[in-house]
Design an enzyme around this catalytic site. Structure first.
Site, PDB file in Angstrom:
ATOM      1  N   SER A   1      25.806  79.391   9.693  1.00  0.00           N
ATOM      2  CA  SER A   1      26.396  78.392  10.588  1.00  0.00           C
ATOM      3  C   SER A   1      27.751  78.837  11.125  1.00  0.00           C
ATOM      4  O   SER A   1      28.443  78.061  11.767  1.00  0.00           O
ATOM      5  CB  SER A   1      26.544  77.046   9.862  1.00  0.00           C
ATOM      6  OG  SER A   1      27.374  77.182   8.723  1.00  0.00           O
TER       7      SER A   1
ATOM      8  N   GLU B   1      24.330  78.429  -0.250  1.00  0.00           N
ATOM      9  CA  GLU B   1      25.438  78.409   0.717  1.00  0.00           C
ATOM     10  C   GLU B   1      25.827  79.807   1.208  1.00  0.00           C
ATOM     11  O   GLU B   1      26.129  79.979   2.393  1.00  0.00           O
ATOM     12  CB  GLU B   1      26.678  77.729   0.102  1.00  0.00           C
ATOM     13  CG  GLU B   1      26.503  76.265  -0.241  1.00  0.00           C
ATOM     14  CD  GLU B   1      26.601  75.328   0.963  1.00  0.00           C
ATOM     15  OE1 GLU B   1      26.791  75.806   2.097  1.00  0.00           O
ATOM     16  OE2 GLU B   1      26.479  74.112   0.758  1.00  0.00           O
TER      17      GLU B   1
ATOM     18  N   HIS C   1      22.047  73.806   6.888  1.00  0.00           N
ATOM     19  CA  HIS C   1      21.141  73.179   5.920  1.00  0.00           C
ATOM     20  C   HIS C   1      19.825  72.683   6.524  1.00  0.00           C
ATOM     21  O   HIS C   1      18.755  72.968   5.997  1.00  0.00           O
ATOM     22  CB  HIS C   1      21.859  72.045   5.193  1.00  0.00           C
ATOM     23  CG  HIS C   1      22.938  72.543   4.288  1.00  0.00           C
ATOM     24  ND1 HIS C   1      22.681  73.059   3.034  1.00  0.00           N
ATOM     25  CD2 HIS C   1      24.278  72.644   4.468  1.00  0.00           C
ATOM     26  CE1 HIS C   1      23.818  73.442   2.474  1.00  0.00           C
ATOM     27  NE2 HIS C   1      24.800  73.203   3.323  1.00  0.00           N
TER      28      HIS C   1
ATOM     29  N   HIS D   1      27.521  72.697  10.695  1.00  0.00           N
ATOM     30  CA  HIS D   1      27.138  73.340   9.429  1.00  0.00           C
ATOM     31  C   HIS D   1      25.893  72.664   8.831  1.00  0.00           C
ATOM     32  O   HIS D   1      24.979  73.338   8.350  1.00  0.00           O
ATOM     33  CB  HIS D   1      28.299  73.262   8.440  1.00  0.00           C
ATOM     34  CG  HIS D   1      27.937  73.710   7.059  1.00  0.00           C
ATOM     35  ND1 HIS D   1      27.656  75.030   6.750  1.00  0.00           N
ATOM     36  CD2 HIS D   1      27.770  73.008   5.904  1.00  0.00           C
ATOM     37  CE1 HIS D   1      27.345  75.112   5.465  1.00  0.00           C
ATOM     38  NE2 HIS D   1      27.401  73.908   4.923  1.00  0.00           N
TER      39      HIS D   1
HETATM   40 FE   FE2 Z   1      26.885  73.451   2.928  1.00  0.00          FE
END
Ligand code: FE2
Length: 293
Positions: A238, A219, A178, A173
């Site tokens: 992700s 997010e 990110h 993730h």
């Molecule tokens: Fe996150």
């Protein structure tokens, strides 16, 4: 394909994984406490590796080179399985800005990259850098660190028995979500602005509002592109399961005031998402909002 399980608790949801002083002397040596329903709970070797990786983070001092995490062949295989599911999903569901960043970083498809090699590429593109943390940190600590271009990053990987599922943010993730987006100067700027806005915020209620906006944009944000809904949120890009499920979500027009008051549950696919009319519309409105905060 195992994708229909509840997914990520995330950075804006405080769940500290590490450090528990209770229990026996043997227990105290285990820095990382996994809950009994964690897929790796009964795997002694996995827990030992999680501890080793947590030790790296706890011993880390900003500015030092980041030590390599000890991943096994099985764990590199997890990364390969995730990429195999995500590559076609990105083509279909991820926004153009994200896909361009993936091409720029050219991550290896068959092994977990080390944070130090990601930093070399991302820092050159946007000035952002990843620094290891043992587990989730408090929202204020996580968000404030963004102001100076630092992303506090977990380094462990999910358990190999569930390659497409993790109950906590892991290195998949962090990197696929990110770090890839932080290679974009525009995403990097928005992350920095979040950090600065949090630094100017003292009340818990206002901090929670910013945390929810982070959740519904960075997010779990979606936007319209070429007539369809595309993902830019790190929790979506992700996870192949989240990318599929986002098309079943109720879409609300991106309204940051409304997002700041919208409750969410991090343990399920998101039933409601905020959708921007375009990447530029998202960038402009979020940027202005955070500057004015
Ligand atoms: Fe996150």
């Amino acid at each position: 394909m195992k994708v229909a399980q509840p997914l990520l608790a995330d950075h804006t949801d405080m769940r500290v994984v590490a450090v528990d002083d209770s229990g026996s002397a043997e227990d105290r040596k285990r820095i990382v406490q996994l809950s009994p329903d964690h897929p790796g709970f009964r795997d002694v070797a996995y827990r030992a590796r999680r501890n080793r990786i947590a030790e790296i983070a706890l011993a880390y001092r900003p500015g030092e080179p980041i030590p390599e995490a000890p991943y096994t062949t099985e764990e590199h295989e997890v990364w390969r399985a995730v990429w195999e599911a995500l590559e076609p999903a990105h083509e279909q569901h991820a926004c153009a800005e994200y896909r361009a960043c993936v091409r720029q970083l050219s991550l290896a498809p068959d092994r977990i990259p080390q944070l130090s090699e990601i930093n070399q590429k991302v820092e050159a593109l946007s000035g952002f850098r990843l620094e290891p943390v043992a587990g989730l940190v408090e929202p204020r600590v996580f968000l404030e660190s963004l102001a100076s271009g630092t992303f506090l990053c977990t380094q462990y990987i999910r358990h190999h028995s569930t390659p497409l599922y993790t109950p906590e943010p892991d290195v998949v993730h962090e990197i696929v979500g990110h770090a890839v987006t932080l290679a974009s100067p525009r995403f990097a700027e928005l992350n920095r602005l979040f950090g600065r806005a949090v630094k100017r915020t003292s009340s818990l209620d206002e901090l929670n509002r910013l945390s929810r906006i982070y959740w519904f944009t960075i997010e779990f944000g979606v936007l319209r592109e070429d007539g369809s809904v595309k993902a830019y949120g790190t929790g979506l890009v992700s996870s192949a399961g989240e990318l599929q499920a986002m098309h079943n979500a109720e879409l609300l027009p991106l309204d940051l005031e409304a997002a700041s008051r919208h409750e969410y549950d991090p343990t399920h696919f998101q039933p409601t998402l905020f959708c921007a009319e375009s990447f530029d519309a998202m960038y402009d409105s979020l940027r202005e909002f955070l500057i004015a905060w």
